[in-house]
Design a protein around this motif. Structure first.
Motif, PDB file in Angstrom:
ATOM      1  N   GLU A 167       1.135   0.090 -44.463  1.00  0.00           N
ATOM      2  CA  GLU A 167      -0.194   0.228 -43.872  1.00  0.00           C
ATOM      3  C   GLU A 167      -1.155   0.999 -44.767  1.00  0.00           C
ATOM      4  O   GLU A 167      -2.373   0.991 -44.535  1.00  0.00           O
ATOM      5  CB  GLU A 167      -0.099   0.947 -42.522  1.00  0.00           C
ATOM      6  CG  GLU A 167       0.739   0.217 -41.473  1.00  0.00           C
ATOM      7  CD  GLU A 167       2.227   0.385 -41.709  1.00  0.00           C
ATOM      8  OE1 GLU A 167       2.604   1.368 -42.402  1.00  0.00           O
ATOM      9  OE2 GLU A 167       3.005  -0.454 -41.232  1.00  0.00           O
ATOM     10  N   ASP A 171      -3.388   2.393 -48.077  1.00  0.00           N
ATOM     11  CA  ASP A 171      -4.143   1.836 -49.196  1.00  0.00           C
ATOM     12  C   ASP A 171      -3.382   2.176 -50.475  1.00  0.00           C
ATOM     13  O   ASP A 171      -3.274   3.347 -50.853  1.00  0.00           O
ATOM     14  CB  ASP A 171      -5.554   2.444 -49.253  1.00  0.00           C
ATOM     15  CG  ASP A 171      -6.431   1.973 -48.119  1.00  0.00           C
ATOM     16  OD1 ASP A 171      -6.199   0.849 -47.633  1.00  0.00           O
ATOM     17  OD2 ASP A 171      -7.333   2.728 -47.718  1.00  0.00           O
ATOM     18  N   THR A 173      -3.188 -15.762 -49.215  1.00  0.00           N
ATOM     19  CA  THR A 173      -2.954 -15.273 -47.854  1.00  0.00           C
ATOM     20  C   THR A 173      -3.306 -13.794 -47.755  1.00  0.00           C
ATOM     21  O   THR A 173      -3.933 -13.340 -46.788  1.00  0.00           O
ATOM     22  CB  THR A 173      -1.486 -15.488 -47.449  1.00  0.00           C
ATOM     23  OG1 THR A 173      -1.203 -16.898 -47.436  1.00  0.00           O
ATOM     24  CG2 THR A 173      -1.202 -14.907 -46.069  1.00  0.00           C
ATOM     25  N   ARG A 174      -2.938 -13.030 -48.773  1.00  0.00           N
ATOM     26  CA  ARG A 174      -3.187 -11.587 -48.756  1.00  0.00           C
ATOM     27  C   ARG A 174      -4.618 -11.221 -49.133  1.00  0.00           C
ATOM     28  O   ARG A 174      -5.029 -10.079 -48.953  1.00  0.00           O
ATOM     29  CB  ARG A 174      -2.186 -10.884 -49.683  1.00  0.00           C
ATOM     30  CG  ARG A 174      -0.783 -10.845 -49.096  1.00  0.00           C
ATOM     31  CD  ARG A 174       0.278 -10.508 -50.124  1.00  0.00           C
ATOM     32  NE  ARG A 174       1.574 -10.334 -49.506  1.00  0.00           N
ATOM     33  CZ  ARG A 174       2.369 -11.345 -49.144  1.00  0.00           C
ATOM     34  NH1 ARG A 174       1.989 -12.604 -49.352  1.00  0.00           N
ATOM     35  NH2 ARG A 174       3.540 -11.105 -48.576  1.00  0.00           N
ATOM     36  N   ARG A 184      -7.042 -12.426 -47.560  1.00  0.00           N
ATOM     37  CA  ARG A 184      -7.777 -12.479 -46.304  1.00  0.00           C
ATOM     38  C   ARG A 184      -7.761 -11.136 -45.591  1.00  0.00           C
ATOM     39  O   ARG A 184      -6.744 -10.469 -45.505  1.00  0.00           O
ATOM     40  CB  ARG A 184      -7.190 -13.546 -45.376  1.00  0.00           C
ATOM     41  CG  ARG A 184      -7.445 -14.966 -45.852  1.00  0.00           C
ATOM     42  CD  ARG A 184      -7.242 -15.992 -44.757  1.00  0.00           C
ATOM     43  NE  ARG A 184      -7.613 -17.312 -45.247  1.00  0.00           N
ATOM     44  CZ  ARG A 184      -8.853 -17.780 -45.288  1.00  0.00           C
ATOM     45  NH1 ARG A 184      -9.840 -17.022 -44.847  1.00  0.00           N
ATOM     46  NH2 ARG A 184      -9.105 -18.979 -45.744  1.00  0.00           N
ATOM     47  N   THR A 185      -8.907 -10.759 -45.101  1.00  0.00           N
ATOM     48  CA  THR A 185      -9.033  -9.547 -44.299  1.00  0.00           C
ATOM     49  C   THR A 185      -8.621  -9.863 -42.863  1.00  0.00           C
ATOM     50  O   THR A 185      -8.463 -11.040 -42.489  1.00  0.00           O
ATOM     51  CB  THR A 185     -10.479  -9.042 -44.331  1.00  0.00           C
ATOM     52  OG1 THR A 185     -11.331 -10.046 -43.742  1.00  0.00           O
ATOM     53  CG2 THR A 185     -10.933  -8.781 -45.755  1.00  0.00           C
ATOM     54  N   PRO A 186      -8.453  -8.834 -42.016  1.00  0.00           N
ATOM     55  CA  PRO A 186      -8.093  -9.090 -40.623  1.00  0.00           C
ATOM     56  C   PRO A 186      -9.051 -10.013 -39.888  1.00  0.00           C
ATOM     57  O   PRO A 186      -8.639 -10.715 -38.954  1.00  0.00           O
ATOM     58  CB  PRO A 186      -8.089  -7.686 -40.006  1.00  0.00           C
ATOM     59  CG  PRO A 186      -7.728  -6.782 -41.148  1.00  0.00           C
ATOM     60  CD  PRO A 186      -8.390  -7.396 -42.336  1.00  0.00           C
ATOM     61  N   ASP A 187     -10.326 -10.058 -40.310  1.00  0.00           N
ATOM     62  CA  ASP A 187     -11.270 -10.951 -39.627  1.00  0.00           C
ATOM     63  C   ASP A 187     -11.282 -12.352 -40.222  1.00  0.00           C
ATOM     64  O   ASP A 187     -12.095 -13.199 -39.829  1.00  0.00           O
ATOM     65  CB  ASP A 187     -12.676 -10.360 -39.631  1.00  0.00           C
ATOM     66  CG  ASP A 187     -13.250 -10.231 -41.042  1.00  0.00           C
ATOM     67  OD1 ASP A 187     -12.595 -10.669 -42.002  1.00  0.00           O
ATOM     68  OD2 ASP A 187     -14.352  -9.663 -41.180  1.00  0.00           O
ATOM     69  N   GLY A 188     -10.392 -12.604 -41.203  1.00  0.00           N
ATOM     70  CA  GLY A 188     -10.226 -13.952 -41.723  1.00  0.00           C
ATOM     71  C   GLY A 188     -11.047 -14.303 -42.937  1.00  0.00           C
ATOM     72  O   GLY A 188     -10.942 -15.419 -43.464  1.00  0.00           O
ATOM     73  N   ASP A 211     -11.600 -11.656 -49.342  1.00  0.00           N
ATOM     74  CA  ASP A 211     -12.135 -10.466 -50.006  1.00  0.00           C
ATOM     75  C   ASP A 211     -11.495 -10.357 -51.383  1.00  0.00           C
ATOM     76  O   ASP A 211     -10.356  -9.930 -51.520  1.00  0.00           O
ATOM     77  CB  ASP A 211     -11.831  -9.220 -49.176  1.00  0.00           C
ATOM     78  CG  ASP A 211     -12.401  -7.940 -49.798  1.00  0.00           C
ATOM     79  OD1 ASP A 211     -13.056  -8.040 -50.853  1.00  0.00           O
ATOM     80  OD2 ASP A 211     -12.179  -6.854 -49.229  1.00  0.00           O
ATOM     81  N   ARG A 250      -9.580  -7.353 -53.069  1.00  0.00           N
ATOM     82  CA  ARG A 250      -8.169  -7.109 -52.769  1.00  0.00           C
ATOM     83  C   ARG A 250      -7.242  -7.791 -53.775  1.00  0.00           C
ATOM     84  O   ARG A 250      -6.024  -7.790 -53.584  1.00  0.00           O
ATOM     85  CB  ARG A 250      -7.843  -7.633 -51.363  1.00  0.00           C
ATOM     86  CG  ARG A 250      -8.586  -6.943 -50.244  1.00  0.00           C
ATOM     87  CD  ARG A 250      -8.643  -7.804 -48.972  1.00  0.00           C
ATOM     88  NE  ARG A 250      -7.337  -8.126 -48.420  1.00  0.00           N
ATOM     89  CZ  ARG A 250      -6.754  -7.461 -47.419  1.00  0.00           C
ATOM     90  NH1 ARG A 250      -7.366  -6.418 -46.878  1.00  0.00           N
ATOM     91  NH2 ARG A 250      -5.569  -7.838 -46.961  1.00  0.00           N
TER      92      ARG A 250
END
Length: 576
Positions: free
Chosen positions: A289, A291, A524-525, A527-531, A534, A537
């Motif tokens: 979880e 950073d 896949t990674r 993607r932020t939680p809102d889809g 980004d 990252r």
């Protein structure tokens, strides 16, 4: 001495430094610093790229010697010597890249103040950056014609260089523009440590060190066990083992090769990466979880032929909180110089619109044996279209189909035409690193024989919307020319210079099927939680995707995951 040619002055100063290094370290440091400061004078802009590379190849190792001698200078403090050594490495490595960065400064203020002068600067810059070399075979009609054209342009290049220098002088005479297109100061370099430390390695015959650029300043860690001789041995063994791991005649040979690869990664941890991470305080694996901390690596020289980001003991238990690997402690990125990192960060655009993707897919390649078939490229392109709904697909037509290329054929012209409007570019194709002229390293597109997409051909490209280039091809970050290892001339750095702040490249040949798995896990990674996608990252996403592949979640059960680093360690992130 001042009247002598710059190349003679450099060699003389370097010889003096080596002669007195053991008896007068201060004099040696001053002499070799003078030699490094003269390097720009032997690579003037009126020379073609090939001539510039040839000249720089004569002084391979100079920057490393300079940094080593400065660190040994008893007249300065530890911190002052480290800062001085870093400035010399910035000046003496990636000279051609730095020259290109000189012409890519932020023009916003100049355009506002003097639009006429800015327009002249841009015009001259673009003209002088046009490549002059040709990849045509020696003796061919195309090559001979190109030589005639190039001979005619030599006077033009001299005039262009003169006009460009005059324009720069005129710009710098304006109030507030004295440092326009000049290298950053030490204070400006220090700002690049705000997002994480930058580790600049220097391996020389005199000593080896890691220069650490952190928020608290510049210091260094001496790496006593990282010697030039041992490094040469390890690089040679590693690359021989890479070949044997995939093409060995027997299972025993392939297993022995895998053991050699793992052994070199362990040595790389013990002698270089491990000591640095301990000093930086990265001693444990962050939680899922958290950073993850970032580290930017500047390997420099021969060390750039090894995957520093993959150094470690990958057979350590997966649940060991102090697992001795780089990728289990930090997310890694590479940059040729600190200045190149600064450029990448300045180019980072705001993701204010959905990602526009360009997918270049070459399931077959004209002119290669068996059409150079890559059996899993179509699967890679299809999954990319799912991750990036707003995409343009350029795909090589079926060789059994019509001879005339369609509008979607991945030619050099088609790619260069679409790059300026895309934010994410993904290439799934063959790549090749040229063994003697790195500027001729290329991605193999439809017309690679007649109009190759080379490192040199990307030099004039400037992109405003670029965010991420993913080069899913072989050897896109490889350095094969021994005399130019300090220059970091390869496709990954070329895409970064063109404007992509994030680039995913490869150090050696990659597996076609594994490439699909890697790309899927990476995007896949992103993607932020809102889809949303980004691209900031990218380094973390690649690190997690590689760890996932290493630990075997996506490999056939029959494979020993930790024993096949050639499958996953080639992938690297470069840039911001």
């Amino acid at each position: 001495m001042i009247s002598a040619a710059p190349s003679n002055r450099i060699q003389a100063a370097w010889d003096v430094a080596r002669l007195v290094a053991g008896s007068d370290a201060g004099r040696a440091a001053d002499a070799v610093e003078a030699a490094v400061r003269l390097l720009p004078e032997v690579t003037p802009r009126q020379l073609g790229r090939g001539d510039q590379q040839h000249v720089l190849g004569q002084f391979a190792g100079l920057a490393g010697d300079a940094a080593a001698m400065v660190l040994a200078d008893p007249r300065g403090s530890r911190q002052k010597n480290a800062a001085r050594a870093l400035r010399l490495l910035e000046a003496g490595r990636a000279v051609l890249l730095s020259q290109a960065l000189d012409t890519r400064s932020d023009l916003t203020d100049l355009i506002r103040r003097r639009p006429d002068l800015a327009a002249r600067f841009i015009q001259l810059r673009d003209q002088i950056d046009q490549p002059t070399d040709t990849p045509a075979p020696a003796g061919s009609e195309e090559n001979n014609a190109a030589k005639v054209r190039q001979a005619r342009t030599v006077p033009d290049r001299h005039q262009l260089a003169h006009d460009f220098a005059q324009t720069l002088d005129e710009i710098r005479a304006l109030e507030g523009f004295a440092s326009f297109a000049l290298p950053p100061t030490t204070e400006e370099l220090l700002t690049e440590a705000e997002e994480g430390p930058v580790v600049v390695f220097n391996v020389s015959r005199h000593r080896s060190d890691a220069l650490l650029l952190t928020r608290s300043g510049i210091t260094h860690v001496e790496l006593r066990h990282l010697t030039t001789r041992t490094l040469i041995e390890k690089v040679t063994a590693f690359h021989r083992a890479l070949h044997a791991a995939t093409s060995g005649d027997s299972r025993e040979q392939r297993r022995e090769a895998q053991d050699i690869l793992a052994g070199v990664l362990q040595w790389l941890w013990d002698t270089a990466a491990g000591p640095v991470l301990e000093v930086l305080g990265h001693g444990t694996t962050p939680s899922a979880e958290a950073d993850w901390p970032r580290v930017w690596w500047v390997p420099g020289g021969l060390l750039g032929r090894l995957p520093v980001h993959a150094a470690g003991y990958h057979t350590d238990p997966a649940d060991d909180p102090r697992r001795r690997t780089v990728m289990d402690r930090v997310s890694s990125s590479y940059t040729p110089t600190v200045r190149a990192l600064r450029h990448a960060r300045q180019r980072t655009p705001l993701p204010d619109t959905p990602a526009q993707g360009l997918i270049v897919a070459m399931p077959t390649t004209p002119g290669l044996p068996g059409h150079g078939r890559l059996h899993h490229v179509d699967a890679e392109a299809e999954l990319l279209r799912k991750h990036l709904p707003r995409t343009v697909l350029l795909r090589e037509p079926d060789p059994a189909g019509p001879d005339s290329p369609s509008l979607s054929t991945p030619t050099k012209a088609a790619v260069l035409d679409r790059l300026p409007t895309c934010s994410i570019a993904h290439f799934a194709c063959h790549g090749t690193s040229h063994p003697t002229d790195p500027s001729r390293s290329r991605l193999l597109l439809h017309d690679h024989d007649s109009a190759p997409l080379t490192v040199a051909s990307l030099a004039p490209v400037r992109l405003d919307h670029a965010q991420l280039a993913y080069l899913s091809a072989c050897r896109t970050a490889a350095i094969d020319t021994a005399d130019l290892v300090d220059e970091a001339i390869h496709l990954t750095s070329a895409f970064q210079l063109a404007g992509f702040p994030h680039v995913v490249g490869t150090l050696w040949e990659i597996d076609d099927q594994t490439a699909v798995t890697m790309a899927d896990a990476f995007y896949t990674r992103l993607r932020t939680p809102d889809g949303t996608i980004d691209t900031s990252r990218a380094a973390w996403a690649l690190n997690q995707a590689v760890r996932n592949l290493r630990d075997g979640y996506d490999l056939p059960a029959k494979l020993d995951r930790t024993a096949v680093p050639f499958l996953w360690a080639a992938y690297l992130h470069a840039g911001a």
